[in-house]
Design an enzyme around this catalytic site. Structure first.
Site, mmCIF file in Angstrom:
data_model
loop_
_atom_site.group_PDB
_atom_site.id
_atom_site.type_symbol
_atom_site.label_atom_id
_atom_site.label_comp_id
_atom_site.label_asym_id
_atom_site.label_seq_id
_atom_site.Cartn_x
_atom_site.Cartn_y
_atom_site.Cartn_z
ATOM 1 N N GLU A 1 -1.834 -1.953 3.634
ATOM 2 C CA GLU A 1 -2.036 -0.972 2.572
ATOM 3 C C GLU A 1 -3.527 -0.680 2.399
ATOM 4 O OE1 GLU A 1 -0.096 -2.874 -0.698
ATOM 5 O OE2 GLU A 1 1.747 -3.123 0.459
ATOM 6 N N LEU B 1 3.553 1.318 1.111
ATOM 7 C CA LEU B 1 3.364 0.263 0.128
ATOM 8 C C LEU B 1 4.625 -0.604 0.128
ATOM 9 C CD1 LEU B 1 1.875 0.839 -3.442
ATOM 10 C CD2 LEU B 1 3.264 -1.130 -2.806
ATOM 11 N N ALA B 2 4.713 -1.479 1.112
ATOM 12 C CA ALA B 2 5.918 -2.292 1.316
ATOM 13 C C ALA B 2 5.533 -3.478 2.190
ATOM 14 C CB ALA B 2 7.019 -1.461 1.988
ATOM 15 N N GLU B 3 5.397 -4.646 1.561
ATOM 16 C CA GLU B 3 4.880 -5.809 2.278
ATOM 17 C C GLU B 3 5.829 -6.305 3.359
ATOM 18 O OE1 GLU B 3 2.546 -5.275 -1.332
ATOM 19 O OE2 GLU B 3 4.704 -5.355 -0.983
ATOM 20 N N GLN C 1 -2.523 -6.902 0.798
ATOM 21 C CA GLN C 1 -3.679 -6.528 -0.006
ATOM 22 C C GLN C 1 -4.117 -7.609 -1.000
ATOM 23 O OE1 GLN C 1 -3.797 -2.912 -2.859
ATOM 24 N NE2 GLN C 1 -4.508 -2.182 -0.864
ATOM 25 N N PHE C 2 -3.160 -8.254 -1.629
ATOM 26 C CA PHE C 2 -3.430 -9.368 -2.536
ATOM 27 C C PHE C 2 -2.361 -10.430 -2.336
ATOM 28 C CE2 PHE C 2 -5.455 -5.829 -4.754
ATOM 29 C CZ PHE C 2 -6.657 -6.370 -5.167
ATOM 30 N N ASP D 1 -1.066 -12.162 -4.449
ATOM 31 C CA ASP D 1 -0.125 -12.038 -5.554
ATOM 32 C C ASP D 1 1.090 -11.170 -5.188
ATOM 33 O OD1 ASP D 1 -2.382 -12.724 -7.986
ATOM 34 O OD2 ASP D 1 -3.098 -11.808 -6.133
ATOM 35 N N PRO E 1 7.246 -10.022 -1.585
ATOM 36 C CA PRO E 1 8.255 -9.198 -0.900
ATOM 37 C C PRO E 1 8.344 -9.466 0.604
ATOM 38 C CG PRO E 1 7.010 -7.866 -2.445
ATOM 39 C CD PRO E 1 6.309 -9.195 -2.366
ATOM 40 N N HIS F 1 -3.804 -10.891 -9.982
ATOM 41 C CA HIS F 1 -4.899 -10.781 -9.012
ATOM 42 C C HIS F 1 -5.658 -12.097 -8.888
ATOM 43 C CE1 HIS F 1 -4.056 -6.550 -9.895
ATOM 44 N NE2 HIS F 1 -4.527 -6.301 -8.689
#
Length: 693
Positions: free
Chosen positions: A378, A421-423, A445-446, A448, A452, A493
């Site tokens: 992402e 946007l989909a881990e 990206q994080f 946290d 998923p 975060h």
């Protein structure tokens, strides 16, 4: 078709004789699957089946004996060496990729596989072998018009990974042939309770670039026509296809299930009237292809083949106990290997750089060196709409922390791009690419928001090598910013949770605390042959105290090798990540205040970890503190503390002590965050108490 049915029947007999331990059948799906096998090319196209797909695997060239060896759990089971349940077939020769029992995860692997085929077709030079890294052990094969098959039951179309895969297949016009085997039931849940409107074809009809077909999956001729048309559409490069076949399930979900508890006799009789085996027999008779004697002869031949295979399978040798630990990790190239123990070299660039700078430099170095590396996630690209970027109008983003800045600009859109946007999409696609021999270096990206992707990580990424008995592997690198100390990072975060992943065999986990280690460990992660979770502490990205000069394009650090960053004789602190500088602050202050001499060891590599360095230090100081940012209870330090107590008890002069975060999440208000996370004063107090014990 009949061979598949009789293999199912033989397994049922073997299960009732307690010679195998589980059975799940393909009965009722045979026409749809044999048609798919006839329309596609074994060893040329790629296949991601699920547990109902016995018939297509037989049609592609799998043998009954291959399948029954898995049913008995034999050492010679070619798919898994006795590690997987029955109906989890795979074959490197036929390009049947090892499946799991998880539903729908394979859809994303198929996407990555198709993307890899397209990539190698466009960049055939990337397929060349290279000694000294993972490429030495990867045999690449690809074809410009290959098709990737993936199958799924109608119940599994509720899973998010199915929909995530449709998005990418559609956007990329990928040559993926989906087959939805709709027998009306997800175990005991009927389709109308699972799928809105009871028909998946109606829900997906508006995806662009797709070819769709909805057919009677018990009609062999209709199935063959639909599969040939769908395969031709994919092979011509028009995009993906989906064949939705309405099939039957004449047997229960598995022998562990009794469908008579939730299906009426009338419903079962209606299914029996549509049995594809009977329909095929009638068609052969009606068309004059076989007469009754010919059908009987064919059936006798099949029955004899299945009986011979069963007789051999039940006599097969079982796996030996010493095979259990084989193929958990690569046995060709270990990241702990001495070849990764390199020293920094002087370069013309003598400027000190931050951890963020050297990670970015390492990615560029390795992408120049290895054309199989692709980077996606992402926001990692400079600009998806790249015309203003190329013209110099835009500087470009390159990740929320700028660690991938410039990669798309230098290496192009085929090697660095933004994912949805989909881990799970990120990790699942990367798995499919790596199975084909690519080296995806993906970013979550994080930390946290890693959850998923957890299904893909735990049940797929970590297991592919072991469950396939070493015949398939997927050595990807997952870069993940992690941790708190951000002043306002708050709950979503600031999370840590590395112990969850170090508890997962099959994945290496590293976490550097400074720029030099970050570059050396990342390069090892990229070049090695195992999946690596590369944890980057956000608080350290641009800290001045952990800067380093550029150590050259071949600087690597082996995994499992800790670093003593402060020598001492009174107390040992074992730590990693952002607690390292806090431990140093505490050690320096207590030495000034009280003369206590603290040894600080940066583990760097969490799985594997350096037990020898730990034991050496504990024997020297006889007092040890294990400090980490994650919560105290059930944290990473607990395992090391237990092992020290077990193996070094007689070397201790005080109890093993842990310093860690409170058993809660990180709050937004800085005054709360300071109390929740371990600080230098917490470590100072623990050192003083332990030294006085």
């Amino acid at each position: 078709m009949y061979l598949s049915r009789r293999t199912d029947d033989r397994e049922i007999v073997l299960k009732r004789q307690q010679k195998i331990f589980f059975q799940i059948s393909c009965a009722g799906h045979e026409a749809l699957l044999v048609a798919a096998g006839m329309a596609l090319r074994p060893g040329y196209d790629w296949f991601f089946p699920y547990y109902r797909d016995r018939a297509i695997c037989l049609a592609l060239g799998n043998t009954v004996e291959d399948q029954l060896l898995q049913a008995v759990g034999a050492a010679d089971d070619p798919a898994s060496g006795g590690r997987q349940m029955p109906s989890h077939w795979s074959s490197t020769k036929l390009n049947i990729v090892t499946p799991s029992s998880s539903t729908a995860t394979q859809c994303l692997h198929a996407i990555g596989c198709a993307e890899a085929g397209r990539y190698f077709t466009k960049y055939p030079e990337a397929a060349a072998k290279h000694t000294g890294d993972y490429r030495e052990f990867k045999d690449i094969k690809f074809h410009g018009d290959e098709v990737t098959y993936v199958s799924i039951g109608e119940g599994s179309t509720s899973q998010g990974e199915f929909w995530e895969s449709l998005n990418t297949a559609s956007n990329g016009k990928l040559p993926v042939l989906y087959v939805v085997e709709d027998n009306g039931y997800a175990i005991s849940t009927p389709v109308e309770a699972n799928t809105p409107g009871g028909n998946i074809s109606k829900l997906i009809a508006n995806f662009p670039n797709f070819h769709f077909a909805e057919i009677d999956g018990t009609d062999p001729i209709a199935c063959y026509a639909a599969m040939v048309e769908a395969a031709a559409y994919c092979r011509a490069g028009h995009g993906p296809a989906l064949v939705h076949g309405h099939v039957i399930r004449p047997y229960s979900h598995s022998l562990s299930d009794d469908e008579r508890l939730y299906r009426s006799a009338a419903e079962l009789q209606a299914d029996a009237a549509r049995d594809p085996i009977s329909r095929m027999q009638l068609w052969l008779l009606r068309e004059g292809i076989l007469d009754e004697a010919g059908i009987n002869q064919l059936e006798r031949k099949v029955d004899e083949e299945v009986q011979r295979a069963a007789d051999r399978a039940v006599q097969a040798s079982l796996p030996t106990i010493d095979s259990i630990t084989k193929h958990v990790y690569s046995e060709d190239l270990l990241p702990t290997d001495v070849r990764f123990d390199a020293q920094p070299v002087a370069t013309a660039d003598s400027n000190e750089r931050t951890m963020a700078d050297l990670i970015n430099t390492c990615l560029k170095d390795e992408m120049r060196r290895d054309p199989r590396i692709v980077v996606f996630g992402e926001d990692v690209a400079d600009a998806t709409r790249d015309e203003p970027l190329r013209s110099g109008e835009l500087k470009g983003k390159g990740g929320v922390f700028k660690l991938t800045s410039g990669l798309q600009h230098e290496f192009g859109n085929d090697r660095c791009w933004n994912s949805p946007l989909a881990e799970a999409n990120i990790v699942g696609r990367a798995i499919g690419m790596a199975v084909r021999g690519m080296k995806p270096v993906v970013e979550i990206q994080f930390f946290d928001y890693i959850w998923p992707a957890m299904h893909q990580m735990r049940n797929e990424l970590a297991l592919i090598r072991w469950r396939s008995n070493g015949t398939f592997n997927c050595p990807i690198v997952m870069r993940v910013p992690i941790g708190g100390y951000l002043t306002g990072g708050s709950i979503y975060h600031s999370q840590s949770g590395e112990s969850i992943f170090t508890h997962t065999p099959g994945v290496r986990v590293v976490m550097p605390s400074n720029a030099l280690d970050a570059m050396g460990l990342l390069r090892t992660a990229i070049r090695c042959d195992d999946p690596v979770l590369f944890l980057e502490h956000k608080r350290l990205y641009r800290e001045t105290f952990c800067r380093a000069t550029y150590p050259g394009p071949d600087f690597t650090i082996p995994f499992g090798k800790a670093k003593t960053i402060r020598e001492g004789k009174d107390v040992t602190i074992l730590t990693y990540g952002a607690v390292v500088p806090r431990a140093l602050q505490a050690a320096q202050k207590i030495h000034r205040d009280k003369g206590i001499d603290v040894e600080v060891i940066d583990l760097r590599s969490l799985s594997p970890y350096d037990w020898e360095a730990i034991a050496t230090s504990v024997r020297k100081t006889s007092r040890v503190i294990i400090a980490h940012e994650d919560m105290l209870s059930w944290g990473y330090g607990a395992e090391i503390a237990a092992r020290i107590g077990d193996e070094l008890f007689h070397d201790l002069d005080a109890p093993v002590r842990r310093v860690a975060a409170m058993d809660t999440f990180v709050a937004y208000q800085p005054t709360l965050e300071d109390v929740i996370l371990p600080q230098p004063e917490h470590l100072y107090k623990a050192i003083a108490e332990l030294a006085a014990f």
